[in-house]
Design an enzyme around this catalytic site. Structure first.
Site, short mmCIF file in Angstrom:
data_model
loop_
_atom_site.label_atom_id
_atom_site.label_comp_id
_atom_site.label_asym_id
_atom_site.label_seq_id
_atom_site.Cartn_x
_atom_site.Cartn_y
_atom_site.Cartn_z
N ASP A 108 1.07 -1.21 0.08
CA ASP A 108 0.02 0.03 0.02
C ASP A 108 1.12 1.26 0.12
O ASP A 108 2.23 1.23 0.23
CB ASP A 108 -0.89 -0.14 1.31
CG ASP A 108 -2.35 0.68 1.13
OD1 ASP A 108 -2.39 1.71 0.21
OD2 ASP A 108 -2.99 0.45 1.94
N ASP A 128 -10.73 2.33 -2.77
CA ASP A 128 -11.23 2.06 -1.65
C ASP A 128 -12.83 2.13 -1.35
O ASP A 128 -13.26 1.74 -0.28
CB ASP A 128 -10.71 3.18 -0.46
CG ASP A 128 -9.27 2.71 -0.02
OD1 ASP A 128 -8.75 1.52 -0.28
OD2 ASP A 128 -8.83 3.44 0.89
#
Ligand code: DGJ
Length: 697
Positions: A447, A515
């Site tokens: 990430d 997301d």
């Protein structure tokens, strides 16, 4: 096939030709449907307009070495201590064949210094795609590069020029946009140090009339995960040139004696069969040439939306037990397993297991997960650090910062200057330790949750190189890890889809596109994504909420699953709260996905109908052998007076017979494609999975 005839370079591919003149200023002559490229010599003549436009060929140059002539974007601009003269002369060319693939390389030599350039065309004829790049070799004095692009392409004259591209933001990436070009320049770009959520380095261009099924479409993708720029320039002479590469923004790079630098690759292609064909070409091309390997994607469970940072061994075991029960294959523990990482305010950078959450280390969870028959995966964010961390306290000089001011934080974190050898080594060391001490980790989610800010190594003369050096260091780390751990799969994630491009995808098996896991929002995000990227890399989870507790919503599980099954299915819901009945419902959908995933991940995708234009959203997948057809259809809201939407499958063989699941009699491909299928979709967030089999050729 590549040929050089009468000063013309002719690249013939399956369905297209790409032709340009040789010489000191290679100039585009034609790019489009296949023709006899060798006959185009008659188009090659010097054109000028006035003393204000003395050389119109320069508007179509394949690679603009800046030599003081500058009407449009150039590709390479340099600076020596005392001059900036660049006069690149064509030396020779050669054709390299590697693994059955041909590349054309044109060699140039600067007349004023020992600087050499190689303009490279990697040809993928079966996909009508060319990889454009440039390699700069310095045999002489140090030179500062001020502008470094991969190349330019020119579009044959059209009545109109429509650019289709993706734009967005965090939790709203990959939205499709159209921009008609007028005289002037239109630029899409990233200045955030990564690929970015605002635009993706990909484009398609047509004359305004192309559809999913027809029309000429020129397209391109830049393989780069840092600051990039794609500029479309339309001149008053009806010329459109597209230049792509590293952004000029805050960029400069010193190439020392005996050093060389390669630009990122800009992949460009052409199809005469519309946007759908463009996407199918790109999906197949990525699966064959970009992604590190061909392997069926596993159904994963990720605990992020269920437990957040509170990843205690007991709760994770409970989730894993239930995940195994519903048919998940890979259990991924997300953020929070290390250091004092109880929220996003602390611990990032401290890559040791949190003893409170895992008193017996990670091994307890990994062993349990493996005993359930699941694979194990883990989250990391190696490029960032919280100020409240042991790492930052020990190495405050490792983050990007100007000397005299505290760097700006985003999500309470700073970015590490990973181009520093000791920082890069730190990342490699902890990753190698993690993966070798835990050989059962078979998946890494990498990430990167912020934009790059304060990009400086303390006000040094080479600060402007750091943007590019960050990307190169990142690629080197990924390349090393992949080499040392060939069985580990990697996911590229950057707070969602801020790092999706053909540069990082050379190392990543899959990506996290957003997301935003709201099944309805995902339909348009996934549609935009599908224009340029393969379903095999697009992960999608079935979750409880969209982007936070306050935004809880209810959609039928069927709708959520159908939306998430359109790529790589994952589960992110808090399944530990589920009743047995709901778990069984999940198990049913997961089993169904496993039956059809080969067709979804590696088949040919057709966008049948888009929610941007119709109440019906439908996407079809045809298996590589043409035997299985899967359609996902979605209807958003009940409307009393609206007719039942009908969908029209594509890509079938007219004379083959197909059996639609649930229908009595088989139908010919022509019938299905021309008369269509009734969907019986009426309600709010109604959806359907339609399965069709070819039963006779
Ligand atoms: C952003 C990612 O996109 C999420 O899936 C999750 O991994 C969080 N970061 C964790 O901090």
């Amino acid at each position: 096939m590549i040929s050089y005839i009468d000063n013309l370079f002719v690249i013939e591919m399956k369905n297209s030709s790409y032709v340009f003149t040789g010489g000191d200023v290679p100039t585009a002559l034609y790019w489009g449907e296949k023709l006899h490229g060798e006959e185009l010599g008659y188009l090659s003549k010097k054109r000028g307009h006035s003393s204000f436009d003395p050389d119109l060929d320069r508007n179509r140059e394949e690679y603009g070495f800046w030599d003081s002539y500058s009407v449009l974007e150039s590709c390479l601009k340099i600076n020596y201590e005392k001059n900036r003269q660049l006069d690149m002369r064509f030396e020779d060319y050669f054709i390299r064949t590697e693994g059955g693939k041909e590349s054309l390389i044109l060699r140039f030599q600067n007349q004023y210094s020992s600087l050499k350039a190689e303009i490279v065309y990697e040809v993928y004829p079966e996909f009508d795609i060319i990889g454009r790049s440039m390699r700069l070799i310095n045999d002489g004095e140090d030179v500062v590069i001020e502008n470094l692009k991969s190349g330019s392409v020119s579009i044959p004259p059209q009545k109109h020029y429509r650019v289709r591209y993706l734009s967005g933001k965090w939790a709203g990436e990959s939205h499709r946009n159209d921009q008609y070009l007028e005289n002037g320049a239109f630029t899409i770009q990233s200045r955030t140090g990564n690929t970015g959520p605002h635009f993706n380095p990909a484009f398609a261009l047509d004359n305004g009339t192309a559809s999913e099924q027809s029309g000429n479409v020129w397209f391109g993708l830049l393989g780069y995960s840092g600051n990039w720029q794609i500029t479309f320039e339309k001149t008053t002479f009806e010329n459109v040139k597209i230049t792509a590469g590293i952004s000029n923004y805050d960029f400069s790079y010193t190439l020392y004696k005996n050093e060389e630098i390669c630009t990122p690759i800009m992949y460009v292609g052409f199809t005469a069969c519309g946007y759908g064909s463009m996407s199918r070409i790109l999906h197949a091309f990525e699966n064959k040439y970009i992604l590190p390997r061909r392997k069926m994607g596993r159904v994963l469970y990720n605990s992020w939306e269920a437990t957040g940072f509170d990843v205690r061994v007991e709760s994770q075991k409970e989730l894993a037990k239930r995940a195994a029960k519903i048919g998940v294959e890979l259990f991924v523990i997300d953020d929070g397993w290390f250091g004092q990482r109880h929220s996003d305010r602390a611990g990032l950078g401290d890559w040791y297991v949190n003893k409170e959450k895992f008193p017996n280390g990670l091994v307890e969870l990994i062993t349990y997960v493996k005993s359930l028959g699941l694979d194990f995966g883990i989250w990391v964010e190696p490029e960032s650090v919280n100020p409240d961390s042991d790492l930052y306290r020990a190495h405050p000089d490792w983050v990007y910062r100007f000397n005299d001011r505290e760097p700006m934080q985003a999500r309470n974190q700073y970015t590490l200057n990973i181009s520093k050898p000791e920082v890069k080594q730190f990342i490699l060391d902890f990753m190698e330790k993690l993966l070798s001490e835990n050989p059962d980790i078979s998946f890494v989610k990498w990430d990167m949750n912020k934009t790059l800010l304060d990009v400086s190594a303390g006000n040094t003369a080479t600060d402007k190189e750091l943007w590019h050096r960050h990307v190169i260091a990142l690629y080197e780390i990924w390349e090393t890890l992949r080499r040392h751990f060939p069985n580990v799969e990697f996911e590229t994630c950057s707070g969602g889809g801020s790092r999706v491009d053909l540069g990082i995808l050379r190392f990543a098996d899959q990506c996290w596109p957003s997301d935003n896991t709201n099944a309805y929002s995902r339909l348009s995000i996934q549609e935009g994504f599908s224009y340029f990227y393969a379903p095999r890399i697009m992960t999608a989870w079935v979750t409880d909420a969209s982007t936070g507790e306050e935004r809880k919503y209810e959609r039928p599980y069927s709708y959520r699953f159908h939306s998430a099954m359109m790529g790589m299915l994952g589960i992110g819901a808090n399944i530990s709260r589920f009743s047995e009945k709901t778990l069984m419902e999940f198990a049913k959908y997961i089993a169904q996905y496993k039956e059809i995933r080969k067709t979804i991940q590696y088949g040919m995708q057709y966008r049948l109908s888009s929610l941007l234009e119709s109440p019906l959203h439908a996407v079809e997948y045809i298996s590589e052998d043409g035997e299985e057809i899967i359609i996902f259809a979605f209807h958003q809201g009940f409307c009393y007076d609206a007719p039942e939407p009908r969908l029209y499958p594509q890509g079938l063989c007219s004379e083959s017979l197909y059996q639609v699941e649930g229908m009595e009699k088989p139908l010919h491909g022509s019938t299905l494609m021309k008369a269509g299928l009734e969907t019986s979709l009426y309600g709010d967030f109604d959806s359907k999975l339609i399965r069709i089999r070819r039963i006779q050729n």
